[in-house]
Design a protein around this motif. Structure first.
Motif, PDB file in Angstrom:
ATOM      1  N   PRO A  74      41.973  43.729  34.301  1.00 35.84           N
ATOM      2  CA  PRO A  74      41.061  44.862  34.498  1.00 35.84           C
ATOM      3  C   PRO A  74      41.670  46.176  34.012  1.00 35.84           C
ATOM      4  CG  PRO A  74      41.943  44.095  36.607  1.00 35.84           C
ATOM      5  CD  PRO A  74      42.477  43.171  35.553  1.00 35.84           C
TER       6      PRO A  74
ATOM      7  N   CYS B 136      48.153  45.061  41.546  1.00 39.77           N
ATOM      8  CA  CYS B 136      48.569  44.100  40.519  1.00 39.77           C
ATOM      9  C   CYS B 136      48.975  42.741  41.076  1.00 39.77           C
ATOM     10  CB  CYS B 136      49.734  44.640  39.701  1.00 39.77           C
ATOM     11  SG  CYS B 136      49.640  46.396  39.300  1.00 39.77           S
TER      12      CYS B 136
ATOM     13  N   GLN C 221      40.709  37.914  33.152  1.00 41.75           N
ATOM     14  CA  GLN C 221      40.971  39.106  32.352  1.00 41.75           C
ATOM     15  C   GLN C 221      41.877  40.066  33.088  1.00 41.75           C
ATOM     16  OE1 GLN C 221      37.410  38.446  32.604  1.00 41.75           O
ATOM     17  NE2 GLN C 221      38.108  36.998  31.060  1.00 41.75           N
TER      18      GLN C 221
ATOM     19  N   ILE D  79      42.509  44.264  29.360  1.00 46.35           N
ATOM     20  CA  ILE D  79      42.334  43.386  28.195  1.00 46.35           C
ATOM     21  C   ILE D  79      41.005  42.674  28.405  1.00 46.35           C
ATOM     22  CG2 ILE D  79      43.294  41.503  26.839  1.00 46.35           C
ATOM     23  CD1 ILE D  79      46.071  42.210  27.988  1.00 46.35           C
TER      24      ILE D  79
ATOM     25  N   LEU E  32      52.275  49.422  26.536  1.00 46.87           N
ATOM     26  CA  LEU E  32      52.156  49.011  27.936  1.00 46.87           C
ATOM     27  C   LEU E  32      51.108  49.876  28.653  1.00 46.87           C
ATOM     28  CD1 LEU E  32      53.015  47.575  30.549  1.00 46.87           C
ATOM     29  CD2 LEU E  32      54.834  49.264  30.785  1.00 46.87           C
TER      30      LEU E  32
ATOM     31  N   SER F 161      47.917  40.631  43.246  1.00 49.57           N
ATOM     32  CA  SER F 161      46.996  39.520  43.507  1.00 49.57           C
ATOM     33  C   SER F 161      46.941  38.612  42.285  1.00 49.57           C
ATOM     34  CB  SER F 161      45.611  40.040  43.875  1.00 49.57           C
ATOM     35  OG  SER F 161      45.076  40.773  42.799  1.00 49.57           O
ATOM     36  N   CYS F 162      47.186  39.146  41.098  1.00 52.92           N
ATOM     37  CA  CYS F 162      47.190  38.306  39.888  1.00 52.92           C
ATOM     38  C   CYS F 162      48.609  38.022  39.407  1.00 52.92           C
ATOM     39  CB  CYS F 162      46.390  38.986  38.784  1.00 52.92           C
ATOM     40  SG  CYS F 162      44.644  39.161  39.206  1.00 52.92           S
ATOM     41  N   HIS F 163      49.397  39.080  39.177  1.00 52.40           N
ATOM     42  CA  HIS F 163      50.722  38.860  38.581  1.00 52.40           C
ATOM     43  C   HIS F 163      51.764  38.422  39.599  1.00 52.40           C
ATOM     44  CE1 HIS F 163      49.458  40.135  34.640  1.00 52.40           C
ATOM     45  NE2 HIS F 163      48.872  41.191  35.174  1.00 52.40           N
TER      46      HIS F 163
ATOM     47  N   SER G   1      58.413  40.172  29.631  1.00 48.92           N
ATOM     48  CA  SER G   1      57.315  40.305  28.663  1.00 48.92           C
ATOM     49  C   SER G   1      57.601  41.432  27.684  1.00 48.92           C
ATOM     50  CB  SER G   1      56.004  40.606  29.409  1.00 48.92           C
ATOM     51  OG  SER G   1      55.123  41.287  28.540  1.00 48.92           O
TER      52      SER G   1
ATOM     53  N   TYR H  44      44.130  32.802  28.620  1.00 50.76           N
ATOM     54  CA  TYR H  44      44.102  32.906  30.084  1.00 50.76           C
ATOM     55  C   TYR H  44      42.679  32.771  30.611  1.00 50.76           C
ATOM     56  CZ  TYR H  44      48.792  34.534  29.293  1.00 50.76           C
ATOM     57  OH  TYR H  44      50.095  34.612  28.890  1.00 50.76           O
TER      58      TYR H  44
ATOM     59  N   PRO I 194      49.689  36.076  33.028  1.00 46.99           N
ATOM     60  CA  PRO I 194      50.999  36.066  32.363  1.00 46.99           C
ATOM     61  C   PRO I 194      52.097  36.636  33.253  1.00 46.99           C
ATOM     62  CG  PRO I 194      49.593  37.805  31.460  1.00 46.99           C
ATOM     63  CD  PRO I 194      48.736  36.994  32.398  1.00 46.99           C
TER      64      PRO I 194
ATOM     65  N   ILE J 111      57.568  48.065  37.195  1.00 43.61           N
ATOM     66  CA  ILE J 111      57.617  46.750  36.523  1.00 43.61           C
ATOM     67  C   ILE J 111      58.624  46.750  35.364  1.00 43.61           C
ATOM     68  CG2 ILE J 111      55.268  46.050  37.207  1.00 43.61           C
ATOM     69  CD1 ILE J 111      54.300  46.657  34.412  1.00 43.61           C
TER      70      ILE J 111
ATOM     71  N   HIS K 295      55.558  43.122  26.097  1.00 45.75           N
ATOM     72  CA  HIS K 295      54.603  44.211  26.316  1.00 45.75           C
ATOM     73  C   HIS K 295      55.039  45.136  27.441  1.00 45.75           C
ATOM     74  CE1 HIS K 295      51.421  41.581  24.266  1.00 45.75           C
ATOM     75  NE2 HIS K 295      51.749  42.574  23.455  1.00 45.75           N
ATOM     76  N   VAL K 296      55.828  44.627  28.355  1.00 45.08           N
ATOM     77  CA  VAL K 296      56.297  45.454  29.473  1.00 45.08           C
ATOM     78  C   VAL K 296      57.584  46.196  29.079  1.00 45.08           C
ATOM     79  CG1 VAL K 296      57.049  45.453  31.875  1.00 45.08           C
ATOM     80  CG2 VAL K 296      55.250  43.883  31.139  1.00 45.08           C
TER      81      VAL K 296
ATOM     82  N   ILE L 287      47.594  48.963  27.856  1.00 43.55           N
ATOM     83  CA  ILE L 287      47.164  47.731  28.542  1.00 43.55           C
ATOM     84  C   ILE L 287      46.748  48.062  29.970  1.00 43.55           C
ATOM     85  CG2 ILE L 287      47.932  45.514  29.494  1.00 43.55           C
ATOM     86  CD1 ILE L 287      49.708  45.163  27.034  1.00 43.55           C
TER      87      ILE L 287
HETATM   88  C1  HEC Z   1      42.468  40.341  38.186  1.00 43.61           C
HETATM   89  C2  HEC Z   1      43.769  39.943  37.760  1.00 43.61           C
HETATM   90  C3  HEC Z   1      44.726  41.002  37.223  1.00 43.61           C
HETATM   91  C4  HEC Z   1      45.123  42.169  37.847  1.00 43.61           C
HETATM   92  C5  HEC Z   1      44.674  42.707  39.189  1.00 43.61           C
HETATM   93  C6  HEC Z   1      46.090  42.767  36.949  1.00 43.61           C
HETATM   94  N1  HEC Z   1      46.246  42.007  35.828  1.00 43.61           N
HETATM   95 FE1  HEC Z   1      47.514  42.370  34.293  1.00 43.61          FE
HETATM   96  N2  HEC Z   1      46.781  40.746  33.300  1.00 43.61           N
HETATM   97  C7  HEC Z   1      45.857  39.865  33.800  1.00 43.61           C
HETATM   98  C8  HEC Z   1      45.577  38.879  32.789  1.00 43.61           C
HETATM   99  C9  HEC Z   1      44.630  37.688  32.925  1.00 43.61           C
HETATM  100  C10 HEC Z   1      46.344  39.189  31.659  1.00 43.61           C
HETATM  101  C11 HEC Z   1      46.365  38.465  30.316  1.00 43.61           C
HETATM  102  C12 HEC Z   1      45.187  38.910  29.493  1.00 43.61           C
HETATM  103  C13 HEC Z   1      45.208  38.344  28.091  1.00 43.61           C
HETATM  104  O1  HEC Z   1      46.256  38.431  27.430  1.00 43.61           O
HETATM  105  O2  HEC Z   1      44.171  37.843  27.694  1.00 43.61           O
HETATM  106  C14 HEC Z   1      47.100  40.379  32.032  1.00 43.61           C
HETATM  107  C15 HEC Z   1      48.017  40.992  31.192  1.00 43.61           C
HETATM  108  C16 HEC Z   1      48.847  42.035  31.575  1.00 43.61           C
HETATM  109  C17 HEC Z   1      49.905  42.585  30.758  1.00 43.61           C
HETATM  110  C18 HEC Z   1      50.315  42.072  29.393  1.00 43.61           C
HETATM  111  C19 HEC Z   1      51.339  41.006  29.604  1.00 43.61           C
HETATM  112  C20 HEC Z   1      51.768  40.305  28.333  1.00 43.61           C
HETATM  113  O3  HEC Z   1      52.906  39.832  28.312  1.00 43.61           O
HETATM  114  O4  HEC Z   1      50.960  40.239  27.403  1.00 43.61           O
HETATM  115  C21 HEC Z   1      50.492  43.587  31.482  1.00 43.61           C
HETATM  116  C22 HEC Z   1      51.656  44.450  31.065  1.00 43.61           C
HETATM  117  C23 HEC Z   1      49.782  43.676  32.743  1.00 43.61           C
HETATM  118  N3  HEC Z   1      48.799  42.722  32.758  1.00 43.61           N
HETATM  119  C24 HEC Z   1      50.082  44.589  33.739  1.00 43.61           C
HETATM  120  C25 HEC Z   1      49.324  44.727  34.908  1.00 43.61           C
HETATM  121  C26 HEC Z   1      49.543  45.783  35.881  1.00 43.61           C
HETATM  122  C27 HEC Z   1      50.637  46.824  35.809  1.00 43.61           C
HETATM  123  C28 HEC Z   1      48.594  45.610  36.845  1.00 43.61           C
HETATM  124  C29 HEC Z   1      48.334  46.488  38.070  1.00 43.61           C
HETATM  125  C30 HEC Z   1      48.122  47.894  37.818  1.00 43.61           C
HETATM  126  C31 HEC Z   1      47.795  44.451  36.482  1.00 43.61           C
HETATM  127  N4  HEC Z   1      48.271  43.953  35.293  1.00 43.61           N
HETATM  128  C32 HEC Z   1      46.740  43.954  37.245  1.00 43.61           C
HETATM  129  C33 HEC Z   1      45.285  39.897  35.052  1.00 43.61           C
HETATM  130  C34 HEC Z   1      45.426  40.922  35.967  1.00 43.61           C
END
Ligand code: HEC
Length: 508
Positions: A466, A411, A464, A450, A442, A413-415, A432, A461, A427, A483, A434-435, A445
Motif C-alpha cells: 500500500p 508495516c 500489494q 507498489i 526506498l 502485519s505484512c513484513h 533487500s 507476490y 518480501p 528498517i 531496495h531498502v 516505494i
Molecule cells: C498489506 C501488506 C503490506 C504492508 C502493510 C506493507 N507492505 Fe511493503 N510490501 C508489500 C508487498 C506485497 C511488497 C512486494 C510488492 C511487489 O514487489 O510486487 C512490498 C514491498 C516492499 C518493499 C520493497 C522490497 C523489495 O525488496 O523489493 C519495501 C522497501 C517495503 N515494502 C517497505 C514497507 C514499509 C516501510 C511498510 C510500512 C510503512 C510496508 N512496506 C507496509 C506488502 C506490504
C-alpha cells in the motif's frame, strides 16, 4: 409512598438528563458485571472462514481450503458435509461465506462462494447453491460468476428480511471496479434466491445495490433490518458502514470520512456516504454479528466484530437508527491470534473463529491446535467481562527507537516484526537492495506503494504494497531509518527533508 419516591427520583433523573445532556461523542459507561467462560469448542481447523447458526441449532462453517462442515455445539462433534474440489486457496482467496435459504426445511439450500482457477491466467469467484440431504451437500448450481483475484475477493452472503441474497464482493484489486456500475466487483449485490436480478433493485436490470466498496469482510442485518458491513481500507481507514440502496461508499476516491482536501472536492461533486466509523491505523475488521440476547446484558443491541490485524473482538454499540456508533469495547485482545468470524446462538452464546493458518505465520502463530472455534458464554462465577481483554499492544517501552512503534503499526502485519516477511507473499526487508540502496528509491516505494500496474507481469507476490503518502515526513523518515539501521541492513539514516524531496519528485 415507595411509588411516589420512585416517580420523584425518576423525574429528577429526567430533569438532570435535560439540563445536562450527555456529550454526544463520549462512550456510554455500561456496567460490566456479567461473568463468562471462554472455551475452545473445536481445534485443528484450517481457517474457519464463516460460522453460521443453522436452523437445526448447529453451527455450519466453511474452511478456506474448501470444506463445509457442521458442528454440534452440545457435543463438540463436527461432521464434514462436502469438500469442494475446485476451490483455489491462496493467502486470502478460497472458500468463503455461507447462508441458509430462509425456508430451509422445505427448500434445503445453502449458498456459498469461492474463488477458482478458470484457466491458467484467470481467477474467478462463483456464488453457488448446494442442496442438503442426509448429512451431505450436493448438486451445486452456479448462481453468479464474477472476476476474482489473488486479493480482495470480499466477501459475505446474508439473506435479507425480504428474502433476497445480499452478496458483498471485493474490488478484485482493480482500482476502477468499485466506482464502475458495469462491474459487479466492489459492490453489495442483491439477487433473488434463484440468482436472478430483482425487478425493484435501485438500478433497473442490475444486481448492484450499493457501490464504492473495497473489500467487505463482514455483513449482517440487525433485528430492525439495518444492514451493516465491515470493510478493509488500504493503508488507512478501515470502515463500518450502514448499507443503503443506491449509495456510493467512496472507494477509491474517498477513504473513510470526507476529510482530505482531495476527498472534499469529490464529496462536493458526488453523493458519498461516510462510514459510521473508520479506523486508522487499520485493524483489519472481519466477520460481524448482532447480539440481541439478554444473556450478556452489556452486549445487548451491539454489533460484535472480529479483527484480523488487531486480533481482537470488538463490541460496537450503534444508536437506535444505526446512524452512529456510540461506544467501542475491545475483548480477547491478542489472546488467540487473528479472529475471522463470529456468530451468536439464540440463547446468546457467542462463537468466534481464529484465522492463523492463512496470512500469518509470525508473532508465534499458528500455535498448536490452530485454527479453532471458541465459545464465550455466560457463566456464574466465571471471568468478569471487563477482564476479558489482554495486554494493550500500544504500551511500549520508552527507550525503543521511534521508527519501531510506527513500523509495528503500519508495516509489521505484512513484513513481520523481524522484517523477514513471508516467502512468496511479502518480501523480506532484511538485505533487500531496495531498502539498503538509493534512499529516493526506498522512499518512493513507501510513499507510493507498489500497485498491480507497477508489479511485474509474473505477479511475484499475492499481495500489494500500500501507499503511505498520508504519513508525515518525520514518521516516514523514522520508519525508513529503522528498517535501514536494523534487519542486518546497516545503512545510513533518512532525514525528513529527504522524504519531502521524494514527495515532490515521484521519479519514473
Ligand atoms: C498489506 C501488506 C503490506 C504492508 C502493510 C506493507 N507492505 Fe511493503 N510490501 C508489500 C508487498 C506485497 C511488497 C512486494 C510488492 C511487489 O514487489 O510486487 C512490498 C514491498 C516492499 C518493499 C520493497 C522490497 C523489495 O525488496 O523489493 C519495501 C522497501 C517495503 N515494502 C517497505 C514497507 C514499509 C516501510 C511498510 C510500512 C510503512 C510496508 N512496506 C507496509 C506488502 C506490504
Amino acid at each position: 409512598m415507595r411509588i411516589w419516591m420512585l416517580i420523584i427520583s425518576g423525574m429528577s433523573i429526567m430533569v438532570f438528563g435535560i439540563l445536562f445532556p450527555r456529550p454526544q461523542s463520549a462512550p456510554r459507561q455500561i456496567p460490566s458485571s456479567s461473568t463468562v467462560e471462554v472455551s475452545t469448542l473445536l481445534s485443528g481447523l484450517d481457517v474457519p472462514w464463516d460460522l453460521c447458526w443453522g436452523p437445526d441449532n448447529q453451527i455450519w462453517y466453511t474452511e478456506q481450503a474448501g470444506k463445509i462442515s457442521r458442528l454440534d455445539p452440545g457435543t463438540g462433534k463436527s461432521e464434514l458435509l462436502v469438500h469442494i474440489p475446485d476451490v483455489l486457496r491462496l493467502t486470502t482467496p478460497g472458500l468463503m461465506s455461507l447462508a441458509f435459504h430462509p425456508d430451509f426445511k422445505r427448500q434445503p439450500y445453502l449458498f456459498t462462494n469461492y474463488t477458482y482457477r478458470k484457466d491458467s491466467l484467470t481467477i474467478a469467484t462463483k456464488l453457488v447453491r448446494y442442496t442438503y440431504s442426509k448429512g451431505k451437500l450436493s448438486a451445486p448450481v452456479i448462481l453468479l460468476e464474477i472476476p476474482g483475484h489473488k486479493g480482495h475477493n470480499g466477501s459475505r452472503i446474508v439473506i435479507s428480511p425480504d428474502h433476497k441474497i445480499m452478496y458483498a464482493t471485493g474490488d478484485a484489486v482493480t482500482i476502477t471496479n468499485a466506482q464502475s456500475l458495469a462491474s459487479l466487483n466492489g459492490k453489495v449485490l442483491r439477487l433473488n434466491l434463484d440468482g436472478t436480478v430483482p425487478a425493484d433493485n435501485p438500478i433497473k436490470g442490475s444486481a448492484v445495490w450499493s457501490w464504492g466498496h473495497r473489500n467487505i469482510q463482514g455483513l449482517v442485518y440487525s433485528p430492525k433490518g439495518i444492514l451493516f458491513s465491515s470493510e478493509h481500507g488500504d493503508a488507512t481507514d478501515d470502515e463500518l458502514n450502514k448499507i443503503l440502496p443506491g449509495n456510493n461508499y467512496g472507494w477509491p476516491k474517498v477513504e473513510g470520512y470526507c476529510d482530505q482536501p482531495r476527498e472534499k472536492q469529490c464529496c462536493d461533486s458526488a453523493r458519498i456516504t461516510p462510514p459510521l466509523m473508520a479506523w486508522t491505523p487499520t485493524i483489519a475488521p472481519a466477520g460481524i454479528a448482532f447480539y440481541g440476547s439478554h444473556a450478556i446484558p452489556e452486549w445487548q443491541g451491539c454489533l460484535l466484530m472480529t479483527t484480523l490485524k488487531e486480533a481482537d473482538l470488538r463490541v460496537l454499540k450503534p444508536d437506535e437508527k444505526g446512524d452512529k456508533i456510540i461506544s467501542e469495547r475491545i475483548y480477547l485482545d491478542q489472546q488467540y491470534g487473528r479472529l475471522r468470524d463470529v456468530c451468536v446462538s439464540p440463547t446468546g452464546d457467542v462463537y468466534v473463529s481464529t484465522s492463523n493458518r492463512d496470512w500469518n505465520p509470525g508473532k508465534g502463530f499458528p500455535t498448536q491446535g490452530d485454527d479453532r472455534i471458541l465459545r464465550i458464554r455466560r457463566k456464574n462465577g466465571g471471568i468478569k467481562l471487563a477482564d476479558l481483554s489482554g495486554p494493550v499492544a500500544s504500551a511500549r517501552p520508552a527507550h525503543e527507537p521511534a521508527g519501531k512503534a510506527l513500523y509495528h503499526q503500519y508495516c509489521s502485519s505484512c513484513h513481520k516484526e523481524d522484517g523477514k516477511g513471508v516467502a512468496g507473499v511479502f518480501p523480506s526487508l532484511a538485505g533487500s537492495p531496495h531498502v539498503k540502496g538509493d534512499k529516493p528509491v526506498l522512499l518512493r516505494i513507501i510513499l507510493g506503494g507498489i500497485s498491480p500496474a507497477k508489479q511485474n507481469a509474473s505477479g511475484k507476490y499475492d499481495q500489494q504494497m500500500p501507499a503511505f503518502l498520508f504519513l508525515k515526513d518525520e514518521d516516514i523518515a523514522d520508519i525508513a531509518t529503522y528498517i535501514r539501521a536494523g534487519f542486518e541492513n546497516d545503512s545510513e539514516r533518512v532525514m525528513p527533508r529527504e522524504v519531502s524531496k521524494a514527495r515532490q519528485d515521484p521519479g519514473k
